[in-house]
Design an enzyme around this catalytic site. Sequence first.
Site, PDB file in Angstrom:
ATOM      1  N   LYS A  20       0.833  -1.210   0.000  1.00 40.13           N
ATOM      2  CA  LYS A  20       0.000   0.000   0.000  1.00 40.13           C
ATOM      3  C   LYS A  20       0.860   1.250   0.000  1.00 40.13           C
ATOM      4  CE  LYS A  20      -3.573  -2.742   2.135  1.00 40.13           C
ATOM      5  NZ  LYS A  20      -2.730  -3.975   2.224  1.00 40.13           N
ATOM      6  N   CYS A  61      -7.229  -7.873   6.359  1.00 43.42           N
ATOM      7  CA  CYS A  61      -7.373  -8.991   5.415  1.00 43.42           C
ATOM      8  C   CYS A  61      -7.976 -10.178   6.174  1.00 43.42           C
ATOM      9  CB  CYS A  61      -6.035  -9.357   4.780  1.00 43.42           C
ATOM     10  SG  CYS A  61      -4.758  -9.778   5.962  1.00 43.42           S
TER      11      CYS A  61
HETATM   12  C1  LIG Z   1      -1.414  -6.580   7.567  1.00 39.16           C
HETATM   13  S1  LIG Z   1       0.276  -6.327   7.771  1.00 39.16           S
HETATM   14  C2  LIG Z   1       0.516  -4.870   6.826  1.00 39.16           C
HETATM   15  C3  LIG Z   1       0.572  -5.068   5.325  1.00 39.16           C
HETATM   16  C4  LIG Z   1       0.956  -3.763   4.625  1.00 39.16           C
HETATM   17  N1  LIG Z   1       0.050  -2.687   4.942  1.00 39.16           N
HETATM   18  C5  LIG Z   1       1.022  -3.917   3.125  1.00 39.16           C
HETATM   19  O1  LIG Z   1       0.132  -3.453   2.404  1.00 39.16           O
HETATM   20  O2  LIG Z   1       2.008  -4.489   2.648  1.00 39.16           O
HETATM   21  C6  LIG Z   1       0.330  -5.699   9.412  1.00 39.16           C
HETATM   22  C7  LIG Z   1       1.640  -5.045   9.823  1.00 39.16           C
HETATM   23  O3  LIG Z   1       1.436  -4.473  11.116  1.00 39.16           O
HETATM   24  C8  LIG Z   1       2.674  -4.432  11.787  1.00 39.16           C
HETATM   25  N2  LIG Z   1       2.372  -4.174  13.219  1.00 39.16           N
HETATM   26  C9  LIG Z   1       1.818  -5.022  14.116  1.00 39.16           C
HETATM   27  N3  LIG Z   1       1.646  -4.408  15.301  1.00 39.16           N
HETATM   28  C10 LIG Z   1       2.097  -3.135  15.136  1.00 39.16           C
HETATM   29  C11 LIG Z   1       2.200  -2.009  16.003  1.00 39.16           C
HETATM   30  N4  LIG Z   1       1.791  -2.062  17.274  1.00 39.16           N
HETATM   31  N5  LIG Z   1       2.725  -0.875  15.513  1.00 39.16           N
HETATM   32  C12 LIG Z   1       3.150  -0.794  14.228  1.00 39.16           C
HETATM   33  N6  LIG Z   1       3.085  -1.840  13.367  1.00 39.16           N
HETATM   34  C13 LIG Z   1       2.564  -2.981  13.814  1.00 39.16           C
HETATM   35  C14 LIG Z   1       3.282  -5.773  11.448  1.00 39.16           C
HETATM   36  O4  LIG Z   1       4.696  -5.746  11.604  1.00 39.16           O
HETATM   37  C15 LIG Z   1       2.839  -5.961   9.992  1.00 39.16           C
HETATM   38  O5  LIG Z   1       3.870  -5.549   9.123  1.00 39.16           O
END
Ligand SMILES: C[S@@+](CC[C@H](N)C(=O)[O-])C[C@H]1O[C@@H](n2cnc3c(N)ncnc32)[C@H](O)[C@@H]1O
Length: 412
Positions: A236, A346
């Site tokens: 994204k 997702c």
């Molecule tokens: C669904 S994935 C994101 C996919 C990304 N938006 C894409 O389009 O490629 C969720 C992400 O949230 C991050 N994440 C989880 N908890 C988090 C937090 N408290 N603060 C920041 N990032 C976090 C994870 O490391 C992971 O990369």
Amino acid sequence: MPSVEGLGARRAALQMLDSVLRRGQTLDAASSSVRNLSPPDHALAVAISGETLRRLPDLDALIDSATRQSLPDDSKARTVLRLALAQKAGLGTPDHAVVATALPLVDGGPRRLVHGVLGTLLRRGLPKMDAPRLPDDVEHRWRSAWGDAVVQSARRLIASRPPLDLTFNDDGDAQAYEGVSLAPRHIRIPSAAVAELPGFGEGRWWVQDLAASLPARLIPADAREVLDLCAAPGGKTMQLAAAGHRVTAVDSSGSRLGRLRENLKRTHLDAKLVEADALKWKAGRQFDAVLLDAPCSATGTFRRHPEVLYRARPKVIAEGAELQAQLIDRAASWVTPGGALIYSVCSLEPQEGEEVLRAFLARNPEFRSEAPQGLPDFAVASAEGWVRILPGMLEDNGGLDGFFMARLVRGG
Ligand SMILES: C[S@@+](CC[C@H](N)C(=O)[O-])C[C@H]1O[C@@H](n2cnc3c(N)ncnc32)[C@H](O)[C@@H]1O
């Protein structure tokens, strides 16, 4: 004892399945902890594990139909039988190779039992498994949330190889690419080796399920400063940067941000990267638009990651919903008055989508939902203005990942 050809790959598959089913790892993590295998054997081990996870309930029913002995779920004998039968059902492995590579895995154990069950089932011939059942708890949840037709679609989709969706830096480039375009800057092609496709090295596109490309399309075109929260590995972020926004991308995982950095480099795009926990980070400013693609059970990605169906226990979903509620409150605080907040997951669980949104709006009356515009026709908005992508949508074209997304506007 002479070594059996292909045994290493089966032994590795056994280890991967144990890590996924007993220790709750993702298949990616389980496969990267298996070393000392040639690349083809490693790929075969991953393929066997994947085929096993796609058909687990059906494979278990077959096994139980061929023995009176009760084999515990986590017993080695059951796992060996599952992965042996999965090769026959999903990879077309010949019977003699199925048996010859299964028996050494239970040396010193229930070899006769495994031999007997395999012999019985292979003689009988395996039924077609082109719409295998999903785990009972998942089918029950999805049937009550979305209806039986969605469960039937999900059964068909889990057995088939999803196509490859490419998102392009430039729409003109997408138009010129061979494939089916289902949205601007998008091309769908049959599954392929990504690095060998034209345009990969030049960074003209990146792989991104079409459903996963929809949330970024909800960012208003005139939003100058955009905050992309939970951004890695950056599908994204790249869309937002390619659309001309000035992007700040935040993620708590250093290794995933590393992948985001590489992706930006390959596609010649730019964003400011911040490694931080969004629950603690101090932005020190507000943004014209904030995109929160929250961490979740990821059950919408079951076609490529069938293990999500086994990891998404009710406790995991409830914990996910709690984290999402905290993250969306943080995200909201960084939206400038009149600005937009996009929330996406997702996940096919209403607890992580619709319910998070409903509770957020009740807590934050200055935000209202705004019906999305400019999405492809299949992405129909609900009465609330939210978009829910379900198995079954575009099924004849190869399907989509399950997703939930909504665009909110902060009163000015
Ligand atoms: C669904 S994935 C994101 C996919 C990304 N938006 C894409 O389009 O490629 C969720 C992400 O949230 C991050 N994440 C989880 N908890 C988090 C937090 N408290 N603060 C920041 N990032 C976090 C994870 O490391 C992971 O990369």
